[in-house]
Design a protein around this motif. Sequence first.
Motif, PDB file in Angstrom:
ATOM      1  N   ASN A  87       0.844  -1.191   0.000  1.00  0.00           N
ATOM      2  CA  ASN A  87       0.000   0.000   0.000  1.00  0.00           C
ATOM      3  C   ASN A  87       0.877   1.238   0.000  1.00  0.00           C
ATOM      4  N   SER A  88       0.579   2.181  -0.890  1.00  0.00           N
ATOM      5  CA  SER A  88       1.264   3.467  -0.931  1.00  0.00           C
ATOM      6  C   SER A  88       2.778   3.260  -1.114  1.00  0.00           C
ATOM      7  N   LEU A  89       3.592   3.717  -0.180  1.00  0.00           N
ATOM      8  CA  LEU A  89       5.041   3.515  -0.251  1.00  0.00           C
ATOM      9  C   LEU A  89       5.385   2.028  -0.345  1.00  0.00           C
ATOM     10  N   GLY A  90       4.616   1.197   0.350  1.00  0.00           N
ATOM     11  CA  GLY A  90       4.852  -0.248   0.317  1.00  0.00           C
ATOM     12  C   GLY A  90       4.703  -0.836  -1.077  1.00  0.00           C
ATOM     13  N   GLY A  91       3.771  -0.278  -1.853  1.00  0.00           N
ATOM     14  CA  GLY A  91       3.611  -0.722  -3.234  1.00  0.00           C
ATOM     15  C   GLY A  91       4.819  -0.366  -4.076  1.00  0.00           C
ATOM     16  N   HIS A  92       5.352   0.824  -3.849  1.00  0.00           N
ATOM     17  CA  HIS A  92       6.539   1.294  -4.559  1.00  0.00           C
ATOM     18  C   HIS A  92       7.728   0.373  -4.249  1.00  0.00           C
ATOM     19  N   ILE A  93       7.874   0.012  -2.987  1.00  0.00           N
ATOM     20  CA  ILE A  93       8.938  -0.917  -2.577  1.00  0.00           C
ATOM     21  C   ILE A  93       8.754  -2.270  -3.271  1.00  0.00           C
ATOM     22  N   ALA A  94       7.507  -2.737  -3.343  1.00  0.00           N
ATOM     23  CA  ALA A  94       7.217  -4.012  -4.015  1.00  0.00           C
ATOM     24  C   ALA A  94       7.624  -3.963  -5.485  1.00  0.00           C
ATOM     25  N   LEU A  95       7.383  -2.840  -6.147  1.00  0.00           N
ATOM     26  CA  LEU A  95       7.757  -2.684  -7.552  1.00  0.00           C
ATOM     27  C   LEU A  95       9.265  -2.786  -7.747  1.00  0.00           C
ATOM     28  N   ILE A  96       9.999  -2.121  -6.877  1.00  0.00           N
ATOM     29  CA  ILE A  96      11.464  -2.139  -6.972  1.00  0.00           C
ATOM     30  C   ILE A  96      11.994  -3.566  -6.782  1.00  0.00           C
ATOM     31  N   ILE A  97      11.444  -4.269  -5.791  1.00  0.00           N
ATOM     32  CA  ILE A  97      11.888  -5.648  -5.524  1.00  0.00           C
ATOM     33  C   ILE A  97      11.532  -6.558  -6.694  1.00  0.00           C
ATOM     34  N   ALA A  98      10.323  -6.398  -7.248  1.00  0.00           N
ATOM     35  CA  ALA A  98       9.901  -7.232  -8.376  1.00  0.00           C
ATOM     36  C   ALA A  98      10.804  -7.039  -9.585  1.00  0.00           C
ATOM     37  N   LYS A  99      11.276  -5.821  -9.770  1.00  0.00           N
ATOM     38  CA  LYS A  99      12.173  -5.544 -10.890  1.00  0.00           C
ATOM     39  C   LYS A  99      13.566  -6.130 -10.653  1.00  0.00           C
ATOM     40  N   LYS A 100      14.072  -5.985  -9.434  1.00  0.00           N
ATOM     41  CA  LYS A 100      15.459  -6.360  -9.145  1.00  0.00           C
ATOM     42  C   LYS A 100      15.648  -7.842  -8.808  1.00  0.00           C
TER      43      LYS A 100
END
Length: 260
Positions: A87-100
């Motif tokens: 959620n919110s910032l947590g979603g952004h963190i999830a995106l970065i992890i999914a990419k890396k």
Amino acid sequence: MFLLKKKFSYIIKGTGHPLILLHGLMGNLSNFNALLDFFPKKGYKVIIPSLPIYNMPLLLTNIYNLSKYVIKLLIEIGIEKATLIGNSLGGHIALIIAKKRIDLVHSVVLTGSSGLFEKAFGDAIPKRENYEYIRKKSQEVFYNPKIATKKLVDEVFHMVNDKKKGIKILYIAKSSMKYNMSKDLSVIKQPFCLIWGKQDPVTPPKVAKKFHRLLPHAELYWIDKCGHVPMMEHPKKFIKILEKWLSKFNFHHENLLCKI
């Protein structure tokens, strides 16, 4: 069960396919109480990390290092091919992890996620000492202002009026805005579920539509009369959407085969 292992603190409950729940900048672990109560009973392992927003050195306080923290936690506790729910910032963190780290992420659920656009809580929180201002800003996050209880408003008020915490909140917020992922989304191939409040004032519906357009494998679901934190404001509807979406992957069948 709440665990503190070395430098990691997190809640873990249940067994089965792992769901990693990532809270927002002004949020906390309790934002996911409904999911923590529900999904372990349905054969999922639920893990909620406590993000070290206030524990990192100031110069290292950014969204990239928060993502590294979650990656290290998943490796430490032996989690692979998890579903990240942010959620919110947590979603952004999830995106970065999914990419890396494709190896760590099976799928991703975004709800009110930053990463493309978000409306700031308040530039430098100019009226942070004004309780009524903080109450009003907290209420605006939700469609139903009653969700912003006095306890929640008090937590936000004390958070932004703690000088050290206030500065770190601003550092994280600025790093999040700088780390725009519009050019990265096309290479993130995992399945995505987007669950969005139709009246989200922070990451409005146009943001959800853009995520849906740019992510190669995304499904978009709306919750009406709902703001920025759907799993708090409409937990039953959120869980119904999420459970149905997760069921298509036959995680329980895979778990059964592993046991055999």
